[in-house]
Design a protein around this motif. Sequence first.
Motif, PDB file in Angstrom:
ATOM      1  N   PHE B  78       0.806  -1.217   0.000  1.00 21.92           N
ATOM      2  CA  PHE B  78       0.000   0.000   0.000  1.00 21.92           C
ATOM      3  C   PHE B  78       0.845   1.275   0.000  1.00 21.92           C
ATOM      4  CE2 PHE B  78      -1.553   3.370   2.817  1.00 21.92           C
ATOM      5  CZ  PHE B  78      -2.579   3.859   2.042  1.00 21.92           C
ATOM      6  N   GLY B  79       1.785   1.342   0.910  1.00 20.48           N
ATOM      7  CA  GLY B  79       2.525   2.588   1.096  1.00 20.48           C
ATOM      8  C   GLY B  79       3.521   2.890  -0.012  1.00 20.48           C
ATOM      9  N   LEU B  80       3.940   1.872  -0.746  1.00 25.12           N
ATOM     10  CA  LEU B  80       4.975   2.089  -1.756  1.00 25.12           C
ATOM     11  C   LEU B  80       4.409   2.222  -3.169  1.00 25.12           C
ATOM     12  CD1 LEU B  80       7.774  -0.381  -0.529  1.00 25.12           C
ATOM     13  CD2 LEU B  80       7.584   2.055  -0.081  1.00 25.12           C
ATOM     14  N   LYS B  81       3.105   1.960  -3.310  1.00 23.52           N
ATOM     15  CA  LYS B  81       2.505   1.978  -4.647  1.00 23.52           C
ATOM     16  C   LYS B  81       2.675   3.331  -5.323  1.00 23.52           C
ATOM     17  CE  LYS B  81      -1.153  -1.434  -4.281  1.00 23.52           C
ATOM     18  NZ  LYS B  81      -2.502  -1.550  -3.758  1.00 23.52           N
ATOM     19  N   LYS B  82       2.362   4.377  -4.572  1.00 26.00           N
ATOM     20  CA  LYS B  82       2.434   5.720  -5.164  1.00 26.00           C
ATOM     21  C   LYS B  82       3.527   6.514  -4.461  1.00 26.00           C
ATOM     22  CE  LYS B  82      -2.393   5.957  -6.468  1.00 26.00           C
ATOM     23  NZ  LYS B  82      -3.702   6.272  -5.892  1.00 26.00           N
ATOM     24  N   SER B  83       4.242   7.292  -5.238  1.00 27.16           N
ATOM     25  CA  SER B  83       5.358   8.022  -4.631  1.00 27.16           C
ATOM     26  C   SER B  83       4.844   9.061  -3.630  1.00 27.16           C
ATOM     27  CB  SER B  83       6.245   8.634  -5.709  1.00 27.16           C
ATOM     28  OG  SER B  83       5.788   9.888  -6.072  1.00 27.16           O
ATOM     29  N   LYS B  84       3.646   9.570  -3.887  1.00 25.12           N
ATOM     30  CA  LYS B  84       3.055  10.551  -2.974  1.00 25.12           C
ATOM     31  C   LYS B  84       2.811   9.920  -1.592  1.00 25.12           C
ATOM     32  CE  LYS B  84      -0.677  13.824  -3.175  1.00 25.12           C
ATOM     33  NZ  LYS B  84      -1.960  14.128  -3.824  1.00 25.12           N
ATOM     34  N   ASP B  90       6.763   8.749   4.854  1.00 24.36           N
ATOM     35  CA  ASP B  90       8.197   8.770   5.150  1.00 24.36           C
ATOM     36  C   ASP B  90       8.827   7.383   5.001  1.00 24.36           C
ATOM     37  OD1 ASP B  90      10.559   9.967   5.866  1.00 24.36           O
ATOM     38  OD2 ASP B  90      10.254   9.694   8.024  1.00 24.36           O
ATOM     39  N   LEU B  91       8.530   6.727   3.870  1.00 26.02           N
ATOM     40  CA  LEU B  91       8.988   5.341   3.696  1.00 26.02           C
ATOM     41  C   LEU B  91      10.301   5.229   2.927  1.00 26.02           C
ATOM     42  CD1 LEU B  91       5.565   3.627   2.898  1.00 26.02           C
ATOM     43  CD2 LEU B  91       6.659   3.975   5.109  1.00 26.02           C
ATOM     44  N   GLY B  92      10.787   6.340   2.408  1.00 26.47           N
ATOM     45  CA  GLY B  92      12.068   6.293   1.716  1.00 26.47           C
ATOM     46  C   GLY B  92      11.947   5.688   0.329  1.00 26.47           C
ATOM     47  N   LEU B  93      12.939   4.917  -0.033  1.00 28.45           N
ATOM     48  CA  LEU B  93      12.998   4.331  -1.375  1.00 28.45           C
ATOM     49  C   LEU B  93      11.811   3.402  -1.617  1.00 28.45           C
ATOM     50  CD1 LEU B  93      15.073   4.047  -3.821  1.00 28.45           C
ATOM     51  CD2 LEU B  93      15.497   1.797  -2.839  1.00 28.45           C
ATOM     52  N   ARG B  94      11.215   3.501  -2.807  1.00 28.43           N
ATOM     53  CA  ARG B  94      10.087   2.618  -3.143  1.00 28.43           C
ATOM     54  C   ARG B  94      10.626   1.338  -3.780  1.00 28.43           C
ATOM     55  NH1 ARG B  94       7.193   5.459  -7.139  1.00 28.43           N
ATOM     56  NH2 ARG B  94       5.612   3.844  -7.025  1.00 28.43           N
ATOM     57  N   VAL B  95      11.234   0.523  -2.946  1.00 26.30           N
ATOM     58  CA  VAL B  95      11.930  -0.648  -3.460  1.00 26.30           C
ATOM     59  C   VAL B  95      10.974  -1.606  -4.188  1.00 26.30           C
ATOM     60  CG1 VAL B  95      11.762  -1.910  -1.259  1.00 26.30           C
ATOM     61  CG2 VAL B  95      13.617  -2.434  -2.856  1.00 26.30           C
ATOM     62  N   PHE B  96      11.355  -2.014  -5.378  1.00 20.58           N
ATOM     63  CA  PHE B  96      10.593  -2.921  -6.255  1.00 20.58           C
ATOM     64  C   PHE B  96       9.228  -2.364  -6.671  1.00 20.58           C
ATOM     65  CE2 PHE B  96      12.835  -6.455  -3.670  1.00 20.58           C
ATOM     66  CZ  PHE B  96      14.038  -6.146  -4.282  1.00 20.58           C
ATOM     67  N   GLY B 305      24.451  20.917   4.320  1.00 15.46           N
ATOM     68  CA  GLY B 305      24.524  19.469   4.535  1.00 15.46           C
ATOM     69  C   GLY B 305      23.969  18.745   3.326  1.00 15.46           C
ATOM     70  N   GLN B 306      24.421  17.511   3.159  1.00 13.55           N
ATOM     71  CA  GLN B 306      24.029  16.766   1.979  1.00 13.55           C
ATOM     72  C   GLN B 306      22.738  15.991   2.234  1.00 13.55           C
ATOM     73  OE1 GLN B 306      26.924  13.757   1.916  1.00 13.55           O
ATOM     74  NE2 GLN B 306      26.191  12.738   0.085  1.00 13.55           N
ATOM     75  N   THR B 307      21.923  15.891   1.209  1.00 17.82           N
ATOM     76  CA  THR B 307      20.757  15.009   1.300  1.00 17.82           C
ATOM     77  C   THR B 307      20.620  14.258  -0.021  1.00 17.82           C
ATOM     78  OG1 THR B 307      18.408  14.868   1.841  1.00 17.82           O
ATOM     79  CG2 THR B 307      19.094  16.787   0.566  1.00 17.82           C
ATOM     80  N   SER B 308      19.553  13.451  -0.143  1.00 17.42           N
ATOM     81  CA  SER B 308      19.382  12.707  -1.400  1.00 17.42           C
ATOM     82  C   SER B 308      18.438  13.484  -2.311  1.00 17.42           C
ATOM     83  CB  SER B 308      18.830  11.320  -1.118  1.00 17.42           C
ATOM     84  OG  SER B 308      17.477  11.408  -0.713  1.00 17.42           O
ATOM     85  N   GLU B 309      18.295  13.006  -3.530  1.00 19.96           N
ATOM     86  CA  GLU B 309      17.410  13.687  -4.477  1.00 19.96           C
ATOM     87  C   GLU B 309      15.954  13.271  -4.297  1.00 19.96           C
ATOM     88  OE1 GLU B 309      19.473  12.629  -8.056  1.00 19.96           O
ATOM     89  OE2 GLU B 309      20.636  14.484  -8.077  1.00 19.96           O
ATOM     90  N   TYR B 310      15.737  12.190  -3.543  1.00 21.10           N
ATOM     91  CA  TYR B 310      14.345  11.731  -3.390  1.00 21.10           C
ATOM     92  C   TYR B 310      13.757  11.978  -2.002  1.00 21.10           C
ATOM     93  CZ  TYR B 310      16.623   7.491  -1.538  1.00 21.10           C
ATOM     94  OH  TYR B 310      17.390   6.612  -0.815  1.00 21.10           O
ATOM     95  N   GLU B 311      14.581  12.502  -1.085  1.00 23.54           N
ATOM     96  CA  GLU B 311      14.071  12.822   0.252  1.00 23.54           C
ATOM     97  C   GLU B 311      14.928  13.935   0.821  1.00 23.54           C
ATOM     98  OE1 GLU B 311      12.724   9.272   2.988  1.00 23.54           O
ATOM     99  OE2 GLU B 311      14.528   8.746   1.904  1.00 23.54           O
ATOM    100  N   GLU B 312      14.375  14.656   1.793  1.00 26.00           N
ATOM    101  CA  GLU B 312      15.234  15.613   2.491  1.00 26.00           C
ATOM    102  C   GLU B 312      15.606  15.081   3.865  1.00 26.00           C
ATOM    103  OE1 GLU B 312      14.455  19.912   2.606  1.00 26.00           O
ATOM    104  OE2 GLU B 312      14.980  19.833   4.729  1.00 26.00           O
ATOM    105  N   PHE B 313      16.909  15.088   4.126  1.00 24.68           N
ATOM    106  CA  PHE B 313      17.390  14.810   5.475  1.00 24.68           C
ATOM    107  C   PHE B 313      18.057  16.076   5.980  1.00 24.68           C
ATOM    108  CE2 PHE B 313      20.808  13.860   8.421  1.00 24.68           C
ATOM    109  CZ  PHE B 313      20.132  13.120   9.386  1.00 24.68           C
TER     110      PHE B 313
END
Lengths: 201, 737
Positions: B78-84, B90-96, B305-313
């Motif tokens: 459920f949580g990874l289906k849509k990037s929104k 706050d699930l991070g990478l949508r693996v698979f 500080g560095q963060t990723s392109e798909y989330e802000e840390f």
Amino acid sequence: MAKKNKNPLHTSRRTFFKQSAVLAAVAVTPSTVLEAAENRTFDKAAYALEQVPITLSINGKVQKVMVEPRVTLLDLLREQLGLTGTKKGCDHGQCGACTIHIDGRRVNSCLTLAIMQEGREITTIEGLANGEELHPMQAAFIKHDGLQCGYCTPGQIMSAVACVNEGHTNNDFEIREFMSGNLCRCGAYPNIVNAIKEVAQ
Amino acid sequence: MNHTNTISGDSTDRVDGRDKVTGTAKYTAEIPLPNLVYGVLVGSTIAKGVIKKIDTSAAEKAAGVISVITHKNSTKLFGLKKSKTAKKLDLGLRVFHSKDIVFNGQPIALVVADRLEQAQYAASLVKCTYEQAPHTTDFGTHLDQARPSSSKWLSDTKRGDVTAWSNAPFKVDQAYTTPQEVHNPMEMHSTTAIWEGDEKLTVYDKNHAVQDIRDTLAKALKLEKEQVVVNSEFIGGGFGSGLRVWPHTFAAIIAAKMLKRPVKVSVTRPQMFTMTGYRPATAQKVSIGATKDGKIVGIKHEAIGQTSEYEEFAESVTGITKMLYACPNLETNYKVLPLTYSTPIWMRAPGEATGSFALETAMDELAYSLNMDPVQLRKKNYAETHPDDNKPWSSNHLTECLIKAARQFDWEARKPEPRSSSDRDWWVGTGMAVGSWGAWRAPATARAVLDSKGNLLIQSATSDMGPGTSTTMVKIASDASGIPMGKIRFELGKSNLPPSPGQGGSVTVASVGSAVYDICTEIKQKLLDIAVETLGETYKEAKIEDVFLINGKMGIKGKPASLVTFADLMEKKNITEVEATKTSSSGEEGGKYAFYSFGAHFAEVYVHKYTGAVRVTRFVSCVDAGRIMNNKTASSQISGAVVMGIGMALMEEQHMDHQHGRLVANDFAGYHIPVQADVPNIEVIFVDKADPYLNKMGAKGLGEIGLIGAAAAIGNAVFHATGKRVRNLPITPDKLI
């Protein structure tokens, strides 16, 4: 990749091994297995024939086990024999968490294959204590707090016991040098030195 | 707060020491389960783009392989289906769940086989082609693309006249950098997932926040919290890496669901560099202005500080600058720079470890420009109250830390001139720095069960990643209840235990310790209530403070006749145990004071004249963390943090091949952490004075404070030894030759 190799001269060592295993077993192998081999479920059939029987003495107990030749001693201990006291910290021989004794010498069990140890005497952390009575090094680690998370601890202790036996405990510097193959991210190093010094005396 | 100060602080051996030295302690990947199969992750070989074609046919045919899972065939969560949704939860990478590649080494397939070796081999047979997109991995050359952090609590701060520093007669205005560091706990991350139907999920997962992980998983799977159980009893280190759900955990959950059997996914050491977080690189500028006598008039601290392109840390890099010194004029700002890496995560002393390196190096530079002793400079600028809002400190013994550590170190004997001391082929130098970390307390609940034989079980869903939480809790319970430690068991690391915060931010003792303390009082109260009800008169007037427990008996102070065994009391009520559950939170004093721990670090280094090799030869730390609950484990914790500081100062650095956007040193041969030979004896001193307001034990936090300022102290010692100021960590030999 083995399956790409049509030319038998390019057969990989692994494929060759499997094929010879299959061929050698033809006389006693049910035709279904041979069929499976032809039906490109080759690996699966070969696997059944690829297990090698070995005999090891682990913590004083002689054990006969079947292992694939590619299985490391570490994975044999942890995944097949349930001896999870020996830890996997890198699987590269870089951290020492998997240190055990083979015939009394300290060895990274991730860097040695199980089949190479036929007939050897292996001691793991589970075999160090004398029943309920802890080995002096185990007791010293508790006393001096030579551990925090405890994950590198079995490897540290196995290494420390060997370090004392090797006589590399003449001063702090020497202990540090000869214990530098065992990483500890919690940073228990000074306490580990104190534990070793106490046992060495 | 009614401060009782009854915890003895004596040195106590770890209650789980025996389990750890005999190898019987079971860590996450070591739980024996029937029908278990192994999953091995395959990482992407490009940094950015999309998967064009992924060929799993060879892997599927390999011996022992049960399944190969990719975005093409994965069951969808459920949580990874849509990037929104993934972002919102706050699930991070949508693996698979997507064919997008957002960092190099991103998991693109999971090979599941009967045995580990089969899965490892088959993983090498997965082939993938990509449509590549340009990646951005070089932090240093893209600083102009940094943007303000969306975290409001880190937003820019201004106090007084922000230009004051530049008009001061003495000033420092320098740039500092710290590289990416990787937590690298010795135990690699691992998750084993077990589904019972589609309704109940149990995971054995290496983390140090079992209930946060449970809550995240429940949301991601659209299950109730009660349907998810997260276990993490023994944790082989974490340092922050176990504070969120990582892709391998979702991979194990997906595989176990698809295959309807338990699946274990352990990441490899190289995968620990890309799949389980890291400390982000920083670029900082610190400007300090002071009067001739060393009084700071203004500070400006800027950080990226560095963060990723798909989330802000985001983390509090400039936080320490806002509070450490009395300074009426201040400006801080913090920005983040998104790069083509996985997302960072909090690593021990997040923000402050890197921020304090810049601030405390700048302070040393200021001391030299003033020709003033750096210890005196810090004393001179001691903040009597929190400089932001003038709130009084709950306790602040920074000056005492300085005095005690300096005395132990024999700082007075130091000649301040750089390059003034040598020993054979080595320059010898000494340096110091200070640090601070917020002392927090979160609500925590404990449950206690006392049986008629006097055995006390206490439960709370906290974690012990190494500091000795179990030991400290048993000790607090023993001191608070009077029951000997040997009769007390503390159970933790399971999400279905009473609520507790995750282990992070140095909150555990202050929070869970309070709950343990209070539950012991509650148990005493329950026993007293029974006595009042069933035995009458003797107990009616008794106050709870006068109740004591000894040798399986309860008694009232000053009334010897009141002694009654637990067994007799329980028999009167026809019960076999007394049970209580209680939540503890801070009271109104929480808002009245500024709560912080403090520390002072002193280092001696030898720097080789010809090779530039640096050896830390002595280290003294004095820490104000309130009352110390257990000297033994507390000293170890500080000493261990200093070891991490040695790593930070001298060797730790993540190396990237920017051409391919791929890490080039992702193992212990390439990424160095301190080894035994790198570490001297470390002397740890505690002020050991109770904080009157944070909790009844008077304890503040210990987890981070030992690291904050440690790297700066070493860097300052290197300057003193060599006359070379290295402002870019780590201080490797090439920077000194």
